[in-house]
Design a protein around this motif. Structure first.
Motif, PDB file in Angstrom:
ATOM      1  N   SER A   1       3.379 -36.265 -28.223  1.00 35.23           N
ATOM      2  CA  SER A   1       4.070 -35.019 -27.902  1.00 35.23           C
ATOM      3  C   SER A   1       4.102 -34.152 -29.150  1.00 35.23           C
ATOM      4  O   SER A   1       4.577 -34.588 -30.189  1.00 35.23           O
ATOM      5  N   ARG A   2       3.583 -32.945 -29.060  1.00 33.35           N
ATOM      6  CA  ARG A   2       3.628 -32.060 -30.233  1.00 33.35           C
ATOM      7  C   ARG A   2       4.962 -31.327 -30.332  1.00 33.35           C
ATOM      8  O   ARG A   2       5.491 -31.131 -31.406  1.00 33.35           O
ATOM      9  N   SER A   3       5.491 -30.929 -29.192  1.00 33.04           N
ATOM     10  CA  SER A   3       6.668 -30.067 -29.257  1.00 33.04           C
ATOM     11  C   SER A   3       7.838 -30.561 -28.418  1.00 33.04           C
ATOM     12  O   SER A   3       8.771 -29.811 -28.155  1.00 33.04           O
ATOM     13  N   GLY A   4       7.811 -31.812 -28.024  1.00 31.91           N
ATOM     14  CA  GLY A   4       9.006 -32.432 -27.453  1.00 31.91           C
ATOM     15  C   GLY A   4       9.070 -32.535 -25.943  1.00 31.91           C
ATOM     16  O   GLY A   4       9.869 -33.307 -25.418  1.00 31.91           O
ATOM     17  N   ASN A   5       8.271 -31.777 -25.223  1.00 29.57           N
ATOM     18  CA  ASN A   5       8.371 -31.838 -23.762  1.00 29.57           C
ATOM     19  C   ASN A   5       7.976 -33.216 -23.235  1.00 29.57           C
ATOM     20  O   ASN A   5       8.699 -33.839 -22.453  1.00 29.57           O
ATOM     21  N   THR A   6       6.823 -33.692 -23.668  1.00 29.90           N
ATOM     22  CA  THR A   6       6.348 -34.990 -23.182  1.00 29.90           C
ATOM     23  C   THR A   6       7.225 -36.117 -23.717  1.00 29.90           C
ATOM     24  O   THR A   6       7.429 -37.127 -23.039  1.00 29.90           O
TER      25      THR A   6
ATOM     26  N   PRO B   1       0.643 -34.151 -23.383  1.00 31.98           N
ATOM     27  CA  PRO B   1       0.522 -32.775 -22.893  1.00 31.98           C
ATOM     28  C   PRO B   1      -0.898 -32.554 -22.377  1.00 31.98           C
ATOM     29  O   PRO B   1      -1.815 -33.328 -22.704  1.00 31.98           O
ATOM     30  N   ILE B   2      -1.052 -31.491 -21.586  1.00 27.40           N
ATOM     31  CA  ILE B   2      -2.389 -31.048 -21.186  1.00 27.40           C
ATOM     32  C   ILE B   2      -2.831 -29.972 -22.172  1.00 27.40           C
ATOM     33  O   ILE B   2      -2.121 -28.977 -22.367  1.00 27.40           O
ATOM     34  N   TRP B   3      -3.954 -30.186 -22.793  1.00 22.64           N
ATOM     35  CA  TRP B   3      -4.551 -29.201 -23.692  1.00 22.64           C
ATOM     36  C   TRP B   3      -5.926 -28.848 -23.130  1.00 22.64           C
ATOM     37  O   TRP B   3      -6.761 -29.754 -22.912  1.00 22.64           O
ATOM     38  N   ALA B   4      -6.126 -27.571 -22.891  1.00 21.43           N
ATOM     39  CA  ALA B   4      -7.420 -27.113 -22.367  1.00 21.43           C
ATOM     40  C   ALA B   4      -7.823 -27.898 -21.119  1.00 21.43           C
ATOM     41  O   ALA B   4      -8.975 -28.314 -20.964  1.00 21.43           O
ATOM     42  N   MET B   5      -6.832 -28.101 -20.263  1.00 19.05           N
ATOM     43  CA  MET B   5      -7.052 -28.720 -18.958  1.00 19.05           C
ATOM     44  C   MET B   5      -7.567 -30.159 -19.036  1.00 19.05           C
ATOM     45  O   MET B   5      -8.277 -30.640 -18.149  1.00 19.05           O
TER      46      MET B   5
ATOM     47  N   THR C   1       2.782 -33.143 -19.259  1.00 12.96           N
ATOM     48  CA  THR C   1       3.448 -31.856 -19.114  1.00 12.96           C
ATOM     49  C   THR C   1       2.406 -30.779 -19.376  1.00 12.96           C
ATOM     50  O   THR C   1       1.464 -30.984 -20.139  1.00 12.96           O
ATOM     51  N   ASN C   2       2.569 -29.653 -18.708  1.00 10.97           N
ATOM     52  CA  ASN C   2       1.579 -28.588 -18.829  1.00 10.97           C
ATOM     53  C   ASN C   2       2.288 -27.235 -18.738  1.00 10.97           C
ATOM     54  O   ASN C   2       3.460 -27.168 -18.399  1.00 10.97           O
ATOM     55  N   ALA C   3       1.562 -26.177 -19.024  1.00 11.47           N
ATOM     56  CA  ALA C   3       2.164 -24.839 -18.999  1.00 11.47           C
ATOM     57  C   ALA C   3       1.850 -24.118 -17.695  1.00 11.47           C
ATOM     58  O   ALA C   3       1.797 -22.889 -17.660  1.00 11.47           O
TER      59      ALA C   3
ATOM     60  N   TYR D   1      -0.763 -25.113 -15.308  1.00  8.83           N
ATOM     61  CA  TYR D   1      -2.113 -25.179 -14.749  1.00  8.83           C
ATOM     62  C   TYR D   1      -2.516 -26.587 -14.288  1.00  8.83           C
ATOM     63  O   TYR D   1      -3.681 -26.833 -14.003  1.00  8.83           O
TER      64      TYR D   1
ATOM     65  N   ASP E   1       5.998 -27.408 -17.737  1.00  8.07           N
ATOM     66  CA  ASP E   1       7.031 -27.664 -18.751  1.00  8.07           C
ATOM     67  C   ASP E   1       8.359 -26.949 -18.482  1.00  8.07           C
ATOM     68  O   ASP E   1       9.419 -27.495 -18.746  1.00  8.07           O
TER      69      ASP E   1
HETATM   70  C1  LIG Z   1      -3.407 -26.782 -28.098  1.00  9.72           C
HETATM   71  C2  LIG Z   1      -2.709 -26.541 -26.790  1.00  9.72           C
HETATM   72  C3  LIG Z   1      -3.450 -26.338 -25.627  1.00  9.72           C
HETATM   73  C4  LIG Z   1      -2.821 -26.168 -24.384  1.00  9.72           C
HETATM   74  N1  LIG Z   1      -3.583 -26.033 -23.251  1.00  9.72           N
HETATM   75  C5  LIG Z   1      -2.968 -25.973 -22.047  1.00  9.72           C
HETATM   76  C6  LIG Z   1      -3.737 -25.909 -20.827  1.00  9.72           C
HETATM   77  O1  LIG Z   1      -4.966 -25.907 -20.832  1.00  9.72           O
HETATM   78  N2  LIG Z   1      -3.084 -25.848 -19.637  1.00  9.72           N
HETATM   79  C7  LIG Z   1      -1.725 -25.860 -19.573  1.00  9.72           C
HETATM   80  O2  LIG Z   1      -1.177 -25.811 -18.461  1.00  9.72           O
HETATM   81  N3  LIG Z   1      -0.969 -25.941 -20.697  1.00  9.72           N
HETATM   82  C8  LIG Z   1      -1.549 -25.999 -21.928  1.00  9.72           C
HETATM   83  N4  LIG Z   1      -0.789 -26.093 -23.071  1.00  9.72           N
HETATM   84  C9  LIG Z   1       0.689 -26.154 -22.959  1.00  9.72           C
HETATM   85  C10 LIG Z   1       1.224 -27.585 -23.075  1.00  9.72           C
HETATM   86  O3  LIG Z   1       0.517 -28.485 -22.246  1.00  9.72           O
HETATM   87  C11 LIG Z   1       2.694 -27.657 -22.665  1.00  9.72           C
HETATM   88  O4  LIG Z   1       3.476 -26.715 -23.321  1.00  9.72           O
HETATM   89  C12 LIG Z   1       3.252 -29.059 -22.908  1.00  9.72           C
HETATM   90  O5  LIG Z   1       4.479 -29.198 -22.237  1.00  9.72           O
HETATM   91  C13 LIG Z   1       3.469 -29.363 -24.384  1.00  9.72           C
HETATM   92  O6  LIG Z   1       3.909 -30.682 -24.489  1.00  9.72           O
HETATM   93  P1  LIG Z   1       4.639 -31.254 -25.772  1.00  9.72           P
HETATM   94  O7  LIG Z   1       5.907 -30.445 -25.966  1.00  9.72           O
HETATM   95  O8  LIG Z   1       4.933 -32.668 -25.421  1.00  9.72           O
HETATM   96  O9  LIG Z   1       3.726 -31.120 -26.932  1.00  9.72           O
HETATM   97  C14 LIG Z   1      -1.400 -26.206 -24.312  1.00  9.72           C
HETATM   98  C15 LIG Z   1      -0.653 -26.379 -25.494  1.00  9.72           C
HETATM   99  C16 LIG Z   1      -1.297 -26.545 -26.721  1.00  9.72           C
HETATM  100  C17 LIG Z   1      -0.471 -26.746 -27.974  1.00  9.72           C
END
Ligand SMILES: Cc1cc2nc3c(=O)[nH]c(=O)nc-3n(C[C@H](O)[C@H](O)[C@H](O)COP(=O)(O)O)c2cc1C
Length: 192
Positions: A38-43, A109-113, A140-142, A144, A171
Motif C-alpha cells: 500500500s503506498r498511501s494507506g487505502n489497501t 492498489p491498481i496501477w495502470a489497470m 483498491t482503485n480510483a 476503474y 477507494d
Molecule cells: C502510480 C499509480 C497508478 C494508478 N493507476 C490507477 C489505475 O489505472 N486505475 C485506477 O482505478 N486507479 C489507479 N490509481 C489509484 C490507486 O489505485 C488508488 O488510489 C488506490 O486506492 C491506492 O491504494 P493505496 O492507498 O493502498 O496505495 C493509481 C495510483 C497510483 C499511485
C-alpha cells in the motif's frame, strides 16, 4: 478505525511505512496470510480488516526505494518501471515460510489497470511458492476496476495454484463497503 478516503489520501510520502515499521503479524498457527502493498494507506486499511476478520497473519511488502509522496511523481516512476518491465526491488529477507498457509490473500492498489508494481515484483520472485495454495486478490482503485488482475495472477503462479474470485473497491467507497468486503472474505474462506 478511521479509514483513509480517496486517491493518495493518507500518503505520508513513500509507502505507508516510511515513518513506521512494516507490518508483520506472524503466528505459528494461522492458515491464512495477507500479503499486501500500500503506498498511501487505502489497501493497508483493507488488509487490516481482512486480517482481523479472518484471524489471518499479515505481511506488508516494502520496496527498497520508496515511491515519492507526490502522486504525479509516483505515476511517472511507476510508468517508467512498467514500460521497462523493471519491477521494484522488495525487502523480502524476512518473508515467512509460506508452507504454513493454505490461503494467501494478496492486497494491492491498481496501477495502470494492473496490480501495482511491487505486487508484480512479489509474484515474479515468490510466485512459485504459491504452488498448491488458494490465492485471492483484493485491491483498491480510483474508479476503474481491477483491470487484468486475474490474468496476471494466473500467469505468475504455478498451474497448481487455485486462483479464487477477486475483490476490488473504488477507494472513495472504502468506508461504506466494509460489509461487502467481509462478505467476500467469508466466501473466500468457504472455497477451501
Ligand atoms: C502510480 C499509480 C497508478 C494508478 N493507476 C490507477 C489505475 O489505472 N486505475 C485506477 O482505478 N486507479 C489507479 N490509481 C489509484 C490507486 O489505485 C488508488 O488510489 C488506490 O486506492 C491506492 O491504494 P493505496 O492507498 O493502498 O496505495 C493509481 C495510483 C497510483 C499511485
Amino acid at each position: 478505525m478511521t479509514l483513509p478516503k480517496g486517491r493518495g489520501a493518507r500518503s505520508d510520502g513513500a509507502d505507508t511505512n516510511q515513518n513506521q515499521m512494516p507490518v508483520r503479524r506472524l503466528t505459528p498457527a494461522a492458515t491464512t496470510l495477507v500479503i499486501y502493498f500500500s503506498r498511501s494507506g487505502n489497501t493497508e486499511a483493507q488488509a487490516q480488516l481482512a486480517a482481523q476478520t479472518l484471524g489471518a497473519d499479515e505481511y506488508e511488502l516494502v520496496v527498497q526505494n520508496p515511491y515519492p509522496a507526490n502522486y504525479a511523481a509516483s505515476v511517472s516512476r511507476a510508468t517508467a518501471e512498467r514500460e521497462a518491465a523493471t519491477w521494484p526491488e522488495l525487502r523480502l529477507t524476512d518473508l515467512p515460510d509460506l508452507r504454513q498457509y493454505q490461503l494467501i490473500l494478496l492486497g494491492h492498489p491498481i496501477w495502470a489497470m494492473t496490480p501495482a508494481n511491487p505486487m508484480r515484483r512479489f509474484l515474479q520472485v515468490a510466485g512459485s511458492q504459491l504452488a498448491n495454495k488458494a490465492v485471492a486478490s483484493f485491491s483498491t482503485n480510483a474508479g476503474y476496476g481491477a483491470g487484468d488482475t486475474q490474468t496476471v495472477l494466473q500467469r505468475l503462479t504455478p498451474n497448481s495454484t487455485q486462483i479464487l474470485p477477486n475483490y476490488t473497491i473504488h477507494d472513495i467507497n472504502l468506508e461504506n463497503t466494509t460489509g461487502a468486503f467481509k462478505h467476500w472474505l467469508q466466501q473466500t474462506k468457504e472455497f477451501l
